[in-house]
Design a protein around this motif. Structure first.
Motif, PDB file in Angstrom:
ATOM      1  N   ASN A 144     108.570 -16.229  26.610  1.00 34.32           N
ATOM      2  CA  ASN A 144     109.963 -16.269  27.095  1.00 34.32           C
ATOM      3  C   ASN A 144     110.462 -17.685  27.372  1.00 34.32           C
ATOM      4  OD1 ASN A 144     109.775 -13.611  26.527  1.00 34.32           O
ATOM      5  ND2 ASN A 144     109.652 -12.848  28.400  1.00 34.32           N
ATOM      6  N   SER A 172     114.090 -18.723  26.241  1.00 34.39           N
ATOM      7  CA  SER A 172     115.162 -18.142  27.152  1.00 34.39           C
ATOM      8  C   SER A 172     115.223 -18.518  28.513  1.00 34.39           C
ATOM      9  CB  SER A 172     115.034 -16.752  26.844  1.00 34.39           C
ATOM     10  OG  SER A 172     113.951 -16.082  27.404  1.00 34.39           O
ATOM     11  N   GLN A 187     116.776 -21.764  28.904  1.00 36.69           N
ATOM     12  CA  GLN A 187     118.482 -21.510  28.774  1.00 36.69           C
ATOM     13  C   GLN A 187     119.168 -21.130  29.724  1.00 36.69           C
ATOM     14  OE1 GLN A 187     118.455 -18.998  25.036  1.00 36.69           O
ATOM     15  NE2 GLN A 187     118.083 -20.659  23.679  1.00 36.69           N
ATOM     16  N   GLU A 188     118.253 -20.127  30.256  1.00 38.62           N
ATOM     17  CA  GLU A 188     119.036 -19.599  31.639  1.00 38.62           C
ATOM     18  C   GLU A 188     119.078 -20.784  32.670  1.00 38.62           C
ATOM     19  OE1 GLU A 188     118.389 -15.902  34.696  1.00 38.62           O
ATOM     20  OE2 GLU A 188     116.577 -16.261  33.364  1.00 38.62           O
TER      21      GLU A 188
END
Length: 178
Positions: free
Chosen positions: A110, A113, A116-117
Motif C-alpha cells: 500500500n 497510497s 499519497q496520504e
C-alpha cells in the motif's frame, strides 16, 4: 598535610575517570544497540520493507526570514504529518535537524497510497507562521534489489530524496543558496 592533599586529588581524579568511563560505556552501548536494531531489520529477508528518507524544503530560508519560531513550527509540522501518515505502518526517526527516516515493514504493498496520504497531509497543512510546508523524500523498497547494508539503502534513498529536492527547487524557482 601534603600527602592528604595528594590523596584527595587522586580520589577526585579517580571519581572523574570512573564517571567518564561509565558515560562512554553508556554511549557506546546505545550506539551499538541502534546499529543492532537497524541490522536486525536487514536480516529479515523474507519481510518486505520500505525505507523513506525525508528532508524539509526551504527551512533555512524560513529561519532567516521569519525566525526560529517559524523554523520550529515547520519541523514540528513535518513530524506530525509523518506521524499521521506513517506511524501505523512503521517507525519514524529524526536523524538530523530537518532530516527524517521512515522504516516501513507493514503494508508495503500500500506504499503508494500511504505516500499519497502523506502528500495530502503536507498539502493541507497550515500553521501559525506559515501557510504551507514542503517535504522532499526518496523511497527504496526491498523488492528493488538485494542490499548489503543499511548504509547502502540509506544512500539510495538519500540520492532519490536529493533529486526530489532538486526538482522542487527547479520547479519553484527558489535558489537554495539565498
Amino acid at each position: 598535610m601534603f600527602s592528604q592533599n595528594n590523596i584527595v586529588a587522586i580520589l577526585i581524579v579517580g571519581i572523574y575517570l570512573t564517571l567518564a568511563s561509565c558515560l562512554l560505556v553508556l554511549m557506546l552501548s546505545r550506539v551499538l544497540k541502534e546499529k543492532y536494531e537497524k541490522e536486525k531489520y536487514m536480516c529479515t529477508s523474507n519481510t518486505e520493507w520500505a525505507y523513506i528518507s525525508l528532508d524539509l524544503n526551504d527551512l533555512k530560508q524560513t529561519n532567516d526570514l521569519l525566525g526560529p519560531s517559524a523554523r520550529d513550527e515547520l519541523i514540528c509540522a513535518a513530524s506530525n504529518c509523518m506521524k499521521f501518515a506513517f506511524a501505523s505502518y512503521g517507525k519514524i526517526y529524526r536523524i538530523g535537524g530537518d532530516e527524517f527516516v521512515v522504516w516501513i515493514q507493514n503494508s508495503v504493498s500500500n506504499l503508494d497510497s500511504i505516500l499519497q496520504e502523506f502528500d495530502a497531509t503536507v498539502h493541507d497543512w497550515h500553521g501559525k507562521h506559515l501557510n504551507s510546508i514542503s517535504v522532499s523524500y526518496g523511497v527504496v523498497k526491498s523488492s528493488e534489489k538485494s542490499f548489503d547494508s543499511v548504509q547502502e539503502i540509506s544512500k539510495f534513498a538519500d540520492e532519490r530524496m536529493y533529486q526530489n529536492k532538486k526538482d522542487y527547487y527547479t520547479t519553484s524557482c527558489n535558489d537554495r543558496r539565498r
